[in-house]
Design a protein around this motif. Sequence first.
Motif, mmCIF file in Angstrom:
data_model
loop_
_atom_site.group_PDB
_atom_site.id
_atom_site.type_symbol
_atom_site.label_atom_id
_atom_site.label_comp_id
_atom_site.label_asym_id
_atom_site.label_seq_id
_atom_site.Cartn_x
_atom_site.Cartn_y
_atom_site.Cartn_z
ATOM 1 N N ARG A 10 0.821 -1.203 0.000
ATOM 2 C CA ARG A 10 0.000 0.000 0.000
ATOM 3 C C ARG A 10 0.858 1.257 0.000
ATOM 4 N N TYR A 11 2.064 1.154 0.607
ATOM 5 C CA TYR A 11 2.887 2.342 0.765
ATOM 6 C C TYR A 11 4.060 2.376 -0.210
ATOM 7 N N LEU A 12 3.993 1.633 -1.298
ATOM 8 C CA LEU A 12 5.028 1.679 -2.329
ATOM 9 C C LEU A 12 4.757 2.875 -3.253
ATOM 10 N N THR A 13 4.967 4.051 -2.735
ATOM 11 C CA THR A 13 4.740 5.281 -3.478
ATOM 12 C C THR A 13 5.965 6.157 -3.352
ATOM 13 N N ASP A 14 5.926 7.307 -4.026
ATOM 14 C CA ASP A 14 7.049 8.234 -3.935
ATOM 15 C C ASP A 14 7.163 8.837 -2.535
ATOM 16 N N ILE A 15 6.056 8.928 -1.838
ATOM 17 C CA ILE A 15 6.081 9.415 -0.460
ATOM 18 C C ILE A 15 6.270 8.212 0.455
ATOM 19 N N ILE A 16 7.403 8.171 1.149
ATOM 20 C CA ILE A 16 7.706 7.001 1.958
ATOM 21 C C ILE A 16 6.936 7.054 3.270
ATOM 22 N N GLU A 17 6.089 6.069 3.458
ATOM 23 C CA GLU A 17 5.362 5.896 4.699
ATOM 24 C C GLU A 17 5.044 4.414 4.838
ATOM 25 N N GLY A 18 4.674 4.022 6.033
ATOM 26 C CA GLY A 18 4.361 2.615 6.239
ATOM 27 C C GLY A 18 4.912 2.099 7.544
ATOM 28 N N VAL A 202 11.889 -9.182 0.635
ATOM 29 C CA VAL A 202 11.541 -8.020 -0.180
ATOM 30 C C VAL A 202 10.957 -6.979 0.772
ATOM 31 N N PHE A 203 11.683 -5.905 0.979
ATOM 32 C CA PHE A 203 11.286 -4.914 1.962
ATOM 33 C C PHE A 203 10.242 -3.945 1.413
ATOM 34 N N SER A 204 9.414 -3.437 2.313
ATOM 35 C CA SER A 204 8.592 -2.274 1.999
ATOM 36 C C SER A 204 9.521 -1.070 1.886
ATOM 37 N N ALA A 205 8.995 0.022 1.349
ATOM 38 C CA ALA A 205 9.814 1.231 1.218
ATOM 39 C C ALA A 205 10.269 1.722 2.586
ATOM 40 N N ALA A 206 9.409 1.610 3.581
ATOM 41 C CA ALA A 206 9.754 2.073 4.925
ATOM 42 C C ALA A 206 10.860 1.213 5.535
ATOM 43 N N ALA A 207 10.753 -0.108 5.393
ATOM 44 C CA ALA A 207 11.771 -0.998 5.938
ATOM 45 C C ALA A 207 13.106 -0.817 5.220
ATOM 46 N N GLN A 208 13.078 -0.618 3.903
ATOM 47 C CA GLN A 208 14.305 -0.394 3.150
ATOM 48 C C GLN A 208 14.967 0.917 3.585
ATOM 49 N N LEU A 209 14.151 1.923 3.848
ATOM 50 C CA LEU A 209 14.670 3.194 4.329
ATOM 51 C C LEU A 209 15.384 3.012 5.664
ATOM 52 N N PHE A 210 14.779 2.243 6.554
ATOM 53 C CA PHE A 210 15.393 1.977 7.849
ATOM 54 C C PHE A 210 16.729 1.258 7.679
ATOM 55 N N LEU A 211 16.769 0.259 6.802
ATOM 56 C CA LEU A 211 18.002 -0.491 6.575
ATOM 57 C C LEU A 211 19.079 0.413 5.988
ATOM 58 N N ASP A 212 18.721 1.252 5.043
ATOM 59 C CA ASP A 212 19.696 2.170 4.446
ATOM 60 C C ASP A 212 20.287 3.105 5.507
ATOM 61 N N LYS A 213 19.449 3.562 6.409
ATOM 62 C CA LYS A 213 19.918 4.448 7.474
ATOM 63 C C LYS A 213 20.839 3.698 8.420
ATOM 64 N N LEU A 214 20.500 2.453 8.717
ATOM 65 C CA LEU A 214 21.327 1.630 9.603
ATOM 66 C C LEU A 214 22.715 1.416 8.997
#
Length: 216
Positions: A10-18, A202-214
């Motif tokens: 649902r949150y695979l959009t340009d605006i990262i949320e989830g 396969v991560f959601s956009a939010a989970a991928q964002l968290f991993l990238d930050k980590l």
Amino acid sequence: MVDKTENDFRYLTDIIEGDVYIGGAESHIFRHIAIIAKQLQEQYPNVRYHLSSGNAEDITSLLDKGLLDFALIVHPRQLPHYHYQKLPSQDIWGVILPTTDPLAKKDSIALEDIQHLPLILSRQAVTKTQSDNQLLNWLGDLNQLNIVSTFNLSYNALFMVEESLGYLIGFDQLTYNPNLTFRPLEPLLTSDHYLVWKKDKVFSAAAQLFLDKLQG
């Protein structure tokens, strides 16, 4: 699982949320997770975090079922089908005991100090399925110990300590009870912690964002 999958897409959009799902045992190492979450919140206020507490067996089971994105554990070498990232701090093993106990006068606790005393131990710590179980190696022959209680999470077990049922062996910074205190084991025993995730995840956009930050 269906609800989580629907939310991920649902949150695979340009605006990262989830939603980001993280599990782990009770440890001050979770503060590192909280710091990353706070940093991301300033830029992505619609990312939400769902925390699950449990021992390594419980948490990795949830990870295998796809109900968690990440798990905080101590022994990544036992999980070859996972990626992992070492976190930048350690836990120290020791004994949690009443502040009035005579052993509280010692700077550290050796095995001979507690070998015949009633002990409260983590069930994971006394399980022989892990080849690199540091605490089990430190304790030696469990048949020579007086184990009066076991636990999977420490919060309730600390009430046993406060009532003088036994001495809890666990990580530092688990209690802020003024009636209890912590003394490290001798020789010093520490554990590294790792954030792990499935290699085929396969991560959601939010989970991928968290991993990238980590990893950034």
